[in-house]
Design a protein around this motif. Structure first.
Motif, PDB file in Angstrom:
ATOM      1  N   GLU A   1       0.799  -1.230   0.000  1.00 33.47           N
ATOM      2  CA  GLU A   1       0.000   0.000   0.000  1.00 33.47           C
ATOM      3  C   GLU A   1       0.832   1.282   0.000  1.00 33.47           C
ATOM      4  N   THR A   2       2.096   1.194   0.317  1.00 34.40           N
ATOM      5  CA  THR A   2       2.949   2.385   0.379  1.00 34.40           C
ATOM      6  C   THR A   2       3.583   2.632  -0.984  1.00 34.40           C
ATOM      7  N   THR A   3       3.344   3.830  -1.518  1.00 37.57           N
ATOM      8  CA  THR A   3       3.935   4.210  -2.802  1.00 37.57           C
ATOM      9  C   THR A   3       5.079   5.181  -2.565  1.00 37.57           C
ATOM     10  N   LEU A   4       5.862   5.396  -3.609  1.00 37.04           N
ATOM     11  CA  LEU A   4       6.931   6.397  -3.509  1.00 37.04           C
ATOM     12  C   LEU A   4       6.353   7.768  -3.214  1.00 37.04           C
ATOM     13  N   ASP A   5       5.171   8.019  -3.733  1.00 37.37           N
ATOM     14  CA  ASP A   5       4.499   9.287  -3.484  1.00 37.37           C
ATOM     15  C   ASP A   5       4.237   9.489  -1.985  1.00 37.37           C
ATOM     16  N   ASN A   6       3.933   8.403  -1.265  1.00 38.16           N
ATOM     17  CA  ASN A   6       3.723   8.482   0.181  1.00 38.16           C
ATOM     18  C   ASN A   6       4.991   8.867   0.920  1.00 38.16           C
ATOM     19  N   LEU A   7       6.148   8.609   0.322  1.00 34.65           N
ATOM     20  CA  LEU A   7       7.419   8.896   0.968  1.00 34.65           C
ATOM     21  C   LEU A   7       7.964  10.289   0.629  1.00 34.65           C
ATOM     22  N   THR A   8       7.281  11.001  -0.245  1.00 38.70           N
ATOM     23  CA  THR A   8       7.716  12.322  -0.650  1.00 38.70           C
ATOM     24  C   THR A   8       7.699  13.281   0.521  1.00 38.70           C
ATOM     25  N   ASN A   9       8.789  14.004   0.670  1.00 40.94           N
ATOM     26  CA  ASN A   9       8.960  15.020   1.702  1.00 40.94           C
ATOM     27  C   ASN A   9       8.819  14.476   3.111  1.00 40.94           C
ATOM     28  N   GLU A  10       9.040  13.191   3.297  1.00 39.31           N
ATOM     29  CA  GLU A  10       9.064  12.634   4.647  1.00 39.31           C
ATOM     30  C   GLU A  10      10.289  13.198   5.356  1.00 39.31           C
ATOM     31  N   GLU A  11      10.184  13.313   6.647  1.00 36.75           N
ATOM     32  CA  GLU A  11      11.256  13.904   7.433  1.00 36.75           C
ATOM     33  C   GLU A  11      12.388  12.909   7.694  1.00 36.75           C
ATOM     34  N   GLY A  12      12.185  11.634   7.413  1.00 39.41           N
ATOM     35  CA  GLY A  12      13.189  10.617   7.720  1.00 39.41           C
ATOM     36  C   GLY A  12      14.377  10.662   6.774  1.00 39.41           C
ATOM     37  N   LYS A  13      15.402   9.934   7.153  1.00 40.95           N
ATOM     38  CA  LYS A  13      16.615   9.820   6.332  1.00 40.95           C
ATOM     39  C   LYS A  13      16.332   8.998   5.086  1.00 40.95           C
ATOM     40  N   ILE A  14      17.095   9.310   4.047  1.00 38.40           N
ATOM     41  CA  ILE A  14      17.032   8.494   2.822  1.00 38.40           C
ATOM     42  C   ILE A  14      18.385   7.831   2.668  1.00 38.40           C
TER      43      ILE A  14
END
Length: 137
Positions: A124-137
């Protein structure tokens, strides 16, 4: 439970590309430096991501990589499947080979529910859901 290095790097690479909205093309050298991924390993991963159609490679002096699909269409599960890193139904959480209902490890029954929740999250998690997340990449 931990993802293989290849899958970890692929998720990080694709998340980074997704978050770079102002830069359309990113070179392998830049990705390697920004994400601290060994260059040769990164280029192998990129080759596989291009081959499967998640990203496209543009050659030339101004070339680089960009997503080939909308970030909202790429799930974490899609990425993991490319590198055969999904949660295998029979792979033992304790690393004792394979276990199933007839050949259980001591954690088998307790692991079923969390494993199903993790699989659901990956699907259910898309790359779009991870956009601008505060976590480290």
């Amino acid at each position: 439970m931990q993802l293989h290095n290849t899958s970890q790097y692929a998720v990080r690479i694709l998340s980074y590309i997704t978050n770079q909205k102002n830069e359309t093309l990113l070179s392998a050298k830049d990705l390697s430096e920004k994400l601290s991924i060994p260059y040769k390993f990164l280029t192998k991963i990129m080759g596989e991501l291009v081959r499967t159609g998640l990203i496209k490679s543009i050659r030339g002096r101004e070339g680089g990589y960009e997503l080939n699909k909308a970030a909202s269409e790429i799930t974490i599960s899609d990425i993991l499947d490319i590198f055969n890193d999904s949660l295998n139904e029979e792979r033992c959480i304790l690393g004792i080979g394979y276990c199933d209902c007839s050949n259980k490890c001591v954690l088998h029954d307790q692991w079923i529910e969390p494993k199903n929740l993790i699989q659901k999250m990956f699907k259910e998690t898309t790359l779009d859901n991870l956009t601008n997340e505060e976590g480290k990449i």
